[in-house]
Design a protein around this motif. Structure first.
Motif, PDB file in Angstrom:
ATOM      1  N   ARG A 173     -72.451 -65.029  31.050  1.00 24.42           N
ATOM      2  CA  ARG A 173     -71.027 -65.282  30.730  1.00 24.42           C
ATOM      3  C   ARG A 173     -70.240 -63.971  30.710  1.00 24.42           C
ATOM      4  N   GLU A 174     -70.827 -62.938  30.082  1.00 25.61           N
ATOM      5  CA  GLU A 174     -70.124 -61.642  30.014  1.00 25.61           C
ATOM      6  C   GLU A 174     -69.891 -61.081  31.417  1.00 25.61           C
ATOM      7  N   LEU A 175     -70.906 -61.212  32.259  1.00 31.03           N
ATOM      8  CA  LEU A 175     -70.734 -60.733  33.640  1.00 31.03           C
ATOM      9  C   LEU A 175     -69.687 -61.574  34.359  1.00 31.03           C
ATOM     10  N   GLY A 176     -69.753 -62.884  34.153  1.00 30.94           N
ATOM     11  CA  GLY A 176     -68.789 -63.788  34.787  1.00 30.94           C
ATOM     12  C   GLY A 176     -67.363 -63.465  34.370  1.00 30.94           C
ATOM     13  N   ARG A 234     -68.231 -60.972  37.925  1.00 26.68           N
ATOM     14  CA  ARG A 234     -69.418 -60.467  38.625  1.00 26.68           C
ATOM     15  C   ARG A 234     -70.530 -61.501  38.708  1.00 26.68           C
ATOM     16  N   SER A 235     -71.283 -61.421  39.794  1.00 34.04           N
ATOM     17  CA  SER A 235     -72.506 -62.210  39.925  1.00 34.04           C
ATOM     18  C   SER A 235     -73.641 -61.246  40.272  1.00 34.04           C
ATOM     19  N   VAL A 236     -74.864 -61.680  40.016  1.00 33.49           N
ATOM     20  CA  VAL A 236     -76.033 -60.816  40.222  1.00 33.49           C
ATOM     21  C   VAL A 236     -77.049 -61.558  41.082  1.00 33.49           C
ATOM     22  N   ARG A 237     -77.534 -60.864  42.101  1.00 31.95           N
ATOM     23  CA  ARG A 237     -78.521 -61.462  43.010  1.00 31.95           C
ATOM     24  C   ARG A 237     -79.824 -60.674  42.866  1.00 31.95           C
ATOM     25  N   ILE A 238     -80.797 -61.302  42.239  1.00 30.25           N
ATOM     26  CA  ILE A 238     -82.055 -60.618  41.917  1.00 30.25           C
ATOM     27  C   ILE A 238     -83.130 -61.060  42.903  1.00 30.25           C
ATOM     28  N   MET A 239     -83.856 -60.091  43.454  1.00 30.45           N
ATOM     29  CA  MET A 239     -84.991 -60.435  44.324  1.00 30.45           C
ATOM     30  C   MET A 239     -86.299 -60.096  43.631  1.00 30.45           C
ATOM     31  N   GLU A 240     -87.204 -61.089  43.567  1.00 24.92           N
ATOM     32  CA  GLU A 240     -88.571 -60.778  43.131  1.00 24.92           C
ATOM     33  C   GLU A 240     -89.424 -60.541  44.374  1.00 24.92           C
ATOM     34  N   VAL A 241     -90.333 -59.594  44.280  1.00 21.45           N
ATOM     35  CA  VAL A 241     -91.140 -59.225  45.444  1.00 21.45           C
ATOM     36  C   VAL A 241     -92.613 -59.340  45.071  1.00 21.45           C
ATOM     37  N   CYS A 242     -93.024 -60.568  44.812  1.00 25.50           N
ATOM     38  CA  CYS A 242     -94.377 -60.779  44.343  1.00 25.50           C
ATOM     39  C   CYS A 242     -94.721 -62.265  44.480  1.00 25.50           C
ATOM     40  N   GLY A 243     -95.772 -62.566  45.205  1.00 26.57           N
ATOM     41  CA  GLY A 243     -96.133 -63.964  45.404  1.00 26.57           C
ATOM     42  C   GLY A 243     -96.409 -64.695  44.099  1.00 26.57           C
ATOM     43  N   SER A 244     -96.986 -63.998  43.129  1.00 23.81           N
ATOM     44  CA  SER A 244     -97.266 -64.659  41.846  1.00 23.81           C
ATOM     45  C   SER A 244     -95.969 -64.958  41.092  1.00 23.81           C
ATOM     46  N   HIS A 245     -94.969 -64.073  41.202  1.00 22.87           N
ATOM     47  CA  HIS A 245     -93.657 -64.379  40.626  1.00 22.87           C
ATOM     48  C   HIS A 245     -93.063 -65.604  41.322  1.00 22.87           C
ATOM     49  N   THR A 246     -93.172 -65.635  42.656  1.00 23.52           N
ATOM     50  CA  THR A 246     -92.612 -66.753  43.417  1.00 23.52           C
ATOM     51  C   THR A 246     -93.131 -68.081  42.887  1.00 23.52           C
ATOM     52  N   MET A 247     -94.453 -68.147  42.711  1.00 24.45           N
ATOM     53  CA  MET A 247     -95.041 -69.406  42.256  1.00 24.45           C
ATOM     54  C   MET A 247     -94.663 -69.704  40.807  1.00 24.45           C
ATOM     55  N   PRO A 256     -77.834 -68.933  34.614  1.00 22.84           N
ATOM     56  CA  PRO A 256     -76.409 -69.233  34.828  1.00 22.84           C
ATOM     57  C   PRO A 256     -76.087 -69.245  36.319  1.00 22.84           C
ATOM     58  N   ALA A 257     -74.984 -69.899  36.672  1.00 21.79           N
ATOM     59  CA  ALA A 257     -74.629 -70.053  38.086  1.00 21.79           C
ATOM     60  C   ALA A 257     -74.396 -68.712  38.778  1.00 21.79           C
ATOM     61  N   ASN A 258     -73.986 -67.711  38.026  1.00 28.44           N
ATOM     62  CA  ASN A 258     -73.695 -66.413  38.660  1.00 28.44           C
ATOM     63  C   ASN A 258     -74.902 -65.470  38.657  1.00 28.44           C
ATOM     64  N   VAL A 259     -76.084 -66.002  38.314  1.00 31.33           N
ATOM     65  CA  VAL A 259     -77.327 -65.209  38.394  1.00 31.33           C
ATOM     66  C   VAL A 259     -78.262 -65.934  39.353  1.00 31.33           C
ATOM     67  N   LEU A 295     -80.017 -57.886  33.699  1.00 29.85           N
ATOM     68  CA  LEU A 295     -78.624 -58.227  33.351  1.00 29.85           C
ATOM     69  C   LEU A 295     -78.049 -57.210  32.361  1.00 29.85           C
ATOM     70  N   ALA A 296     -78.902 -56.715  31.462  1.00 38.26           N
ATOM     71  CA  ALA A 296     -78.433 -55.670  30.529  1.00 38.26           C
ATOM     72  C   ALA A 296     -78.008 -54.432  31.303  1.00 38.26           C
ATOM     73  N   GLN A 297     -78.792 -54.055  32.309  1.00 43.01           N
ATOM     74  CA  GLN A 297     -78.412 -52.897  33.126  1.00 43.01           C
ATOM     75  C   GLN A 297     -77.100 -53.178  33.870  1.00 43.01           C
ATOM     76  N   ALA A 298     -76.986 -54.401  34.399  1.00 46.27           N
ATOM     77  CA  ALA A 298     -75.756 -54.744  35.137  1.00 46.27           C
ATOM     78  C   ALA A 298     -74.536 -54.635  34.220  1.00 46.27           C
ATOM     79  N   LEU A 299     -74.686 -55.083  32.983  1.00 43.00           N
ATOM     80  CA  LEU A 299     -73.568 -55.020  32.032  1.00 43.00           C
ATOM     81  C   LEU A 299     -73.236 -53.587  31.658  1.00 43.00           C
ATOM     82  N   ASN A 300     -74.266 -52.761  31.579  1.00 43.85           N
ATOM     83  CA  ASN A 300     -74.058 -51.365  31.168  1.00 43.85           C
ATOM     84  C   ASN A 300     -73.760 -50.433  32.339  1.00 43.85           C
TER      85      ASN A 300
END
Ligand code: SF4
Length: 368
Positions: free
Chosen positions: A25-28, A32-45, A57-60, A238-243
């Protein structure tokens, strides 16, 4: 937030979901919106299995990158392995590799046609096969990230120590940090932050991500595989994005360290060296692979057995490359859940138990 001990605790998970909602909400409110990529098959699953996208949230946005080792293996590599099997070598490989499409076929078909292709759970199986049958060449399919490169290096060290002359590796090891740099260098990926892999980070250490974080001003947060780990990692991003920060943060301190695993890194440095590597559907990424050093060429299947890994042919219509770069969702591929299913995969992202398309098919498919 403090380091979390109860990483499987539903109350903690709920608190994190609420925190992420507030951060979103604070980012919104700042547009702002945030697009996070995970790079790990175990995270994917885990993201699919626990429905983590539905908690954001819709903007993450959380997208999956090229973190599945099988998925990034080029068809030309499968072709070379099939050629070796056809020539009489014993092929020892992790199970998922058997169904990865090569240019025209796969190793399962090669085995059905009489090729000696054996599935293993550890590189130690290749050692056992070589010891048991000194008259035959045993080739280990050395694919994977830093997590399998370290045992691969250990395999060579043991073979040297024992004087095993009938064991070699067909190498296609990949390394994660150069891939992150290549993804950031492609403006179409529009990545805001990386949720960095757990096991790989345990080997290479948190410091390994500092160059990409600094060069591209992108937050890199290491997270474990449990749902609370992943939510905790996302809240850190998200904390880093806010700061307005862009730094490496290790939120998997129960396993990963700043400097990584010194013993594994020493083994890799002794036996392996950086090489340019082909990532299926993505192309060549400079210095993103690990090959055997020249002094170990007697254990390098390409040099020893004369086989060459040539560029392979990807199944027409397979969008794995764009899926692994986060440019398209699996459902955007015309073959998804129609001509490509886990029972009859057209591309590697549907083959592997850690593939993005397999995860989407299993956990997020609503209709075809
Ligand atoms: Fe490739 Fe199948 Fe995924 Fe389409 S659905 S991108 S064909 S693996």
């Amino acid at each position: 937030m403090r380091y979390i001990d109860g990483f499987r605790d539903p109350v903690t998970a709920e608190r994190l979901v609420r925190l992420i909602a507030v951060q979103g909400r604070e980012l919104g409110a700042r547009g702002r919106s945030v697009r996070i990529m995970e790079v790990c098959g175990s995270h994917t699953m885990a993201v699919g299995r626990y429905g983590i996208r539905s908690l954001l949230p819709a903007n993450v946005e959380l997208i999956s990158g090229p973190g599945c080792p099988v998925c990034v293996t080029d068809p030309g590599y499968i072709d070379a392995a099939a050629e070796l099997a056809g020539g009489g070598a014993v092929i020892v490989t992790f199970g998922d590799m058997v169904r990865v499409p090569g240019s025209v076929s796969d190793l399962a078909a090669c085995r059905a046609a009489g090729g000696d292709v054996r599935v293993c759970y550890s590189p130690a199986a290749a050692l056992a096969a070589a010891r048991a049958d000194p008259g035959r060449e045993v080739v280990f399919l050395a694919v994977g990230f830093e997590t399998t490169a370290a045992p691969g290096a250990s395999l060579v060290a043991t073979a040297v120590r024992e004087g095993l002359g009938n064991l070699s590796l067909l190498t296609a090891f990949k390394t994660v940090p150069p891939a992150l740099e290549a993804l950031m260098g492609d403006p179409e990926t529009a990545i805001s932050a990386f949720l960095c892999p757990a096991h790989v980070s345990a080997i290479i250490g948190a410091k390994a991500y500092e160059p990409v974080a600094a060069r591209f001003r992108v937050p890199c947060v290491i997270a474990g595989f449990e749902p609370v780990d992943i939510l905790y990692g996302i809240s850190g991003i998200l904390a880093q994005a806010l700061n307005g920060e862009a730094r490496v943060e290790n939120r998997y301190t129960r396993v990963a360290r700043a400097g990584g695993n010194a013993r594994a890194l020493a083994l890799m440095a002794r036996h392996l060296e950086p090489v340019d590597a082909v990532w299926r559907g993505i192309g060549v990424i400079p210095n993103s692979g690990l090959g055997l050093k020249a002094e170990f060429s007697g254990y390098d299947a390409e040099r020893k057995l004369g086989v060459r890994i040539k560029p392979g042919i990807i199944q027409p219509g397979c969008a794995c490359g764009d899926v692994m770069k986060g440019k398209r969702r699996p459902a955007d591929c015309a073959l998804f859940a129609r001509a490509c299913t886990p029972d009859k995969p057209a591309g590697p992202c549907m083959v592997s138990a850690e593939g993005t398309c397999a995860a989407a098919f299993r956990y997020e498919l609503t209709s075809v």
